[in-house]
Design a protein around this motif. Structure first.
Motif, PDB file in Angstrom:
ATOM      1  N   ILE A  10       0.634  -1.300   0.103  1.00 24.80           N
ATOM      2  CA  ILE A  10       0.258   0.198  -0.001  1.00 24.80           C
ATOM      3  C   ILE A  10       0.617   1.231  -0.377  1.00 24.80           C
ATOM      4  O   ILE A  10       0.595   2.660  -0.733  1.00 24.80           O
ATOM      5  N   PHE A  11       1.937   1.433   1.090  1.00 22.67           N
ATOM      6  CA  PHE A  11       2.505   2.295   0.939  1.00 22.67           C
ATOM      7  C   PHE A  11       3.577   2.563  -0.614  1.00 22.67           C
ATOM      8  O   PHE A  11       3.245   4.009  -1.437  1.00 22.67           O
ATOM      9  N   PRO A  32     -10.128   5.686   2.663  1.00 23.18           N
ATOM     10  CA  PRO A  32      -9.883   5.557   4.789  1.00 23.18           C
ATOM     11  C   PRO A  32      -8.617   4.598   4.799  1.00 23.18           C
ATOM     12  O   PRO A  32      -8.097   4.231   5.904  1.00 23.18           O
ATOM     13  N   ALA A  33      -9.226   3.605   4.070  1.00 25.36           N
ATOM     14  CA  ALA A  33      -8.639   1.471   4.683  1.00 25.36           C
ATOM     15  C   ALA A  33      -6.998   2.030   4.142  1.00 25.36           C
ATOM     16  O   ALA A  33      -6.063   1.851   4.890  1.00 25.36           O
ATOM     17  N   VAL A  38      -0.866   3.573   5.843  1.00 26.99           N
ATOM     18  CA  VAL A  38       0.240   3.690   6.061  1.00 26.99           C
ATOM     19  C   VAL A  38       0.358   4.530   6.881  1.00 26.99           C
ATOM     20  O   VAL A  38       1.689   4.145   7.436  1.00 26.99           O
ATOM     21  N   GLN A  39      -0.783   4.804   7.454  1.00 27.27           N
ATOM     22  CA  GLN A  39      -0.420   5.688   9.365  1.00 27.27           C
ATOM     23  C   GLN A  39       0.129   4.595  10.282  1.00 27.27           C
ATOM     24  O   GLN A  39       0.671   4.923  11.280  1.00 27.27           O
ATOM     25  N   ALA A  40      -0.485   3.181  10.723  1.00 29.75           N
ATOM     26  CA  ALA A  40       0.126   2.017  10.965  1.00 29.75           C
ATOM     27  C   ALA A  40       1.205   1.556  11.035  1.00 29.75           C
ATOM     28  O   ALA A  40       2.368   1.327  11.397  1.00 29.75           O
ATOM     29  N   LEU A  41       2.105   1.650   9.520  1.00 31.85           N
ATOM     30  CA  LEU A  41       3.071   1.568   9.055  1.00 31.85           C
ATOM     31  C   LEU A  41       3.830   2.466   9.367  1.00 31.85           C
ATOM     32  O   LEU A  41       5.400   2.561  10.008  1.00 31.85           O
ATOM     33  N   PHE A  45       7.456   2.092  12.556  1.00 30.78           N
ATOM     34  CA  PHE A  45       8.577   3.064  12.184  1.00 30.78           C
ATOM     35  C   PHE A  45       8.715   3.772  13.218  1.00 30.78           C
ATOM     36  O   PHE A  45       9.948   4.411  13.095  1.00 30.78           O
ATOM     37  N   GLY A  46       7.647   4.229  13.685  1.00 24.65           N
ATOM     38  CA  GLY A  46       8.127   5.364  14.574  1.00 24.65           C
ATOM     39  C   GLY A  46       8.412   6.803  13.355  1.00 24.65           C
ATOM     40  O   GLY A  46       9.387   7.919  14.323  1.00 24.65           O
ATOM     41  N   THR A  47       8.560   7.209  12.483  1.00 23.75           N
ATOM     42  CA  THR A  47       8.887   7.959  11.917  1.00 23.75           C
ATOM     43  C   THR A  47       7.307   8.529  10.306  1.00 23.75           C
ATOM     44  O   THR A  47       6.493   7.695  10.197  1.00 23.75           O
ATOM     45  N   LYS A  48       7.694   9.431  10.203  1.00 18.84           N
ATOM     46  CA  LYS A  48       6.675   9.914   9.031  1.00 18.84           C
ATOM     47  C   LYS A  48       7.498   9.424   7.424  1.00 18.84           C
ATOM     48  O   LYS A  48       8.349   9.596   7.634  1.00 18.84           O
ATOM     49  N   LEU A  49       6.457   8.778   6.900  1.00 17.10           N
ATOM     50  CA  LEU A  49       7.179   8.031   5.428  1.00 17.10           C
ATOM     51  C   LEU A  49       6.472   9.853   4.022  1.00 17.10           C
ATOM     52  O   LEU A  49       7.350   9.329   3.332  1.00 17.10           O
ATOM     53  N   LEU A  50       5.709   9.938   4.563  1.00 12.69           N
ATOM     54  CA  LEU A  50       4.806  10.606   3.665  1.00 12.69           C
ATOM     55  C   LEU A  50       4.784  12.417   4.214  1.00 12.69           C
ATOM     56  O   LEU A  50       3.928  12.701   5.375  1.00 12.69           O
TER      57      LEU A  50
END
Length: 300
Positions: A10-11, A32-33, A38-41, A45-50
Motif C-alpha cells: 500500500i505504501f 480511508p483504509a 500507511v499510518q500504521a506503517l 517505524f516511529g517516523t513519517k514516511l510521507l
C-alpha cells in the motif's frame, strides 16, 4: 505491532500513484483504509514516511529509504505467486484483463478452453483494446493486467515477455507454394502481397525482418492493405495475393485446408506477447495461474 507485506504494498502504491485516492483506486480499497494502513506503517517505524502538506504527496527521507525495500517485497511476492501457480488445484475468482487484437481474438480463445476446464470456477472478463487503451485502462479502470505485442516503456508499468508468436507466409491452398514447406525470399518478393496496414504490429515485425535481409518495402508487390487480419485472410483465400501474419490467426483456415502456412528460408519473423501491469500491483491468483500457463506453452 509488526508490519506486513500488505502495508508495504500500500505504501509503495501511494508513493507511485502520488495520491491516496489514486492508490485506493488501483488497490480496490477505500481511501480511508489506505490512509489507515500507511499510518500504521508510520507508527511501526516511529517516523513519517510521507509529507501531506502539499497537493501532491512527497516522500520524507525515511520514505525514500523504505521505497526500494517495499519494491523488493513486492517483487518477492510476485516471484512466489509465479512459482506456486503451477500447484494450484482449487482456484476460484474473477479474472479481469485486456488484450491486443491478435492475442485477444485469435490466441486466447484457443487457450481458455483448457484453462477453464482446469479451473471451472474462474470467471474470465477480457477486453480487446490497442496498447494505449490497455495502459490507460489498467491505470484507471482497475484491470489486473494486459497482454500487448511490444515491450512497454511507460513509467510506472512493468512488462514481462510471457509467450512467443511467429509470423508465417500464408498462401491459398491452390497456390504452387502450397505443396512446399519452405520457399526462398527471392521467390516471395515476386508474388503479389496482401498486408496489414502500415503501423500495425504485424506489419512492423515483417518490415524490420525483411529490412535485415536487405529487402525494402518498395521491392514488394503490395496489391492491397487492410486494417484487420480477418480481411487479410479473406483476400489471401480469394487469391488476391500472399501475406505474412501470425500463425495463431490462421489455424482454423489451415485445418480446413483453405490456406497453407510455410516458412521463408533463413528468415524468421519472431515476436513476443508481453504481460503489462502497474509496478505497484500484485496479481490475483487467477491471473498468476493464467500467465503461468502461457509461459508453459512457450516452453513446450
Amino acid at each position: 505491532m509488526a508490519f506486513n507485506v500488505h502495508q508495504l504494498h500500500i505504501f509503495y502504491t501511494v508513493a507511485e500513484r502520488g495520491t491516496f485516492s489514486a492508490a485506493a483506486q488501483t488497490l480496490h480499497m477505500t481511501q480511508p483504509a489506505v490512509t489507515m494502513q500507511v499510518q500504521a506503517l508510520e507508527e511501526h517505524f516511529g517516523t513519517k514516511l510521507l509529507n501531506r502538506s502539499t497537493k501532491k504527496l512527497e516522500l520524507t527521507e525515511a520514505g525514500h529509504w523504505l521505497l526500494p525495500q517495499a519494491r523488493k517485497a513486492i517483487d518477492l511476492m510476485r516471484e512466489t505467486d509465479a512459482l506456486m501457480a503451477r500447484f494450484i488445484e482449487d482456484l476460484k475468482g474473477r479474472l479481469v484483463f485486456a488484450a491486443s487484437l491478435t492475442f485477444g481474438e485469435y490466441v486466447l480463445p484457443r487457450l481458455l478452453g483448457s484453462f477453464l476446464r482446469k479451473y471451472p470456477d474462474v470467471a474470465v472478463n477480457m477486453k480487446v483494446m490497442n496498447t494505449t487503451e490497455i495502459i490507460d485502462a489498467i491505470g484507471s479502470q482497475g484491470l489486473d493486467f494486459g497482454i500487448i505485442e511490444a515491450p512497454c516503456e511507460v513509467p510506472g508499468f512493468d512488462a514481462e515477455a510471457v509467450m512467443n508468436d511467429e509470423l508465417l507466409l500464408v498462401v491459398p491452398s491452390s497456390h504452387p507454394f502450397a505443396s512446399r514447406d519452405e520457399v526462398e525470399l527471392a521467390e516471395v518478393i515476386l508474388e503479389p502481397m496482401v498486408l496489414r496496414e502500415k503501423g500495425s504490429g504485424t506489419r512492423q515485425i515483417m518490415e524490420e525482418e525483411l529490412s535485415r535481409h536487405g529487402v525494402k518495402e518498395s521491392q514488394l508487390k503490395i496489391v492491397s492493405e487492410f486494417g484487420s487480419t480477418g480481411a487479410v485472410k479473406s483476400a489471401v483465400e480469394a487469391g488476391l495475393g500472399l501475406s505474412i501474419i501470425s500463425k495463431w490467426t490462421v489455424k482454423h483456415e489451415v485445418a480446413l485446408g483453405l490456406l497453407k502456412t510455410l516458412r521463408i528460408k533463413d528468415v524468421s519473423f519472431i515476436r513476443q506477447f508481453y504481460a503489462v501491469r502497474l509496478q505497484s500491483s500484485l496479481l490475483p491468483t487467477p491471473a498468476a495461474a493464467l500467465l503461468h500457463d502461457l509461459r508453459e506453452l512457450t516452453h513446450e
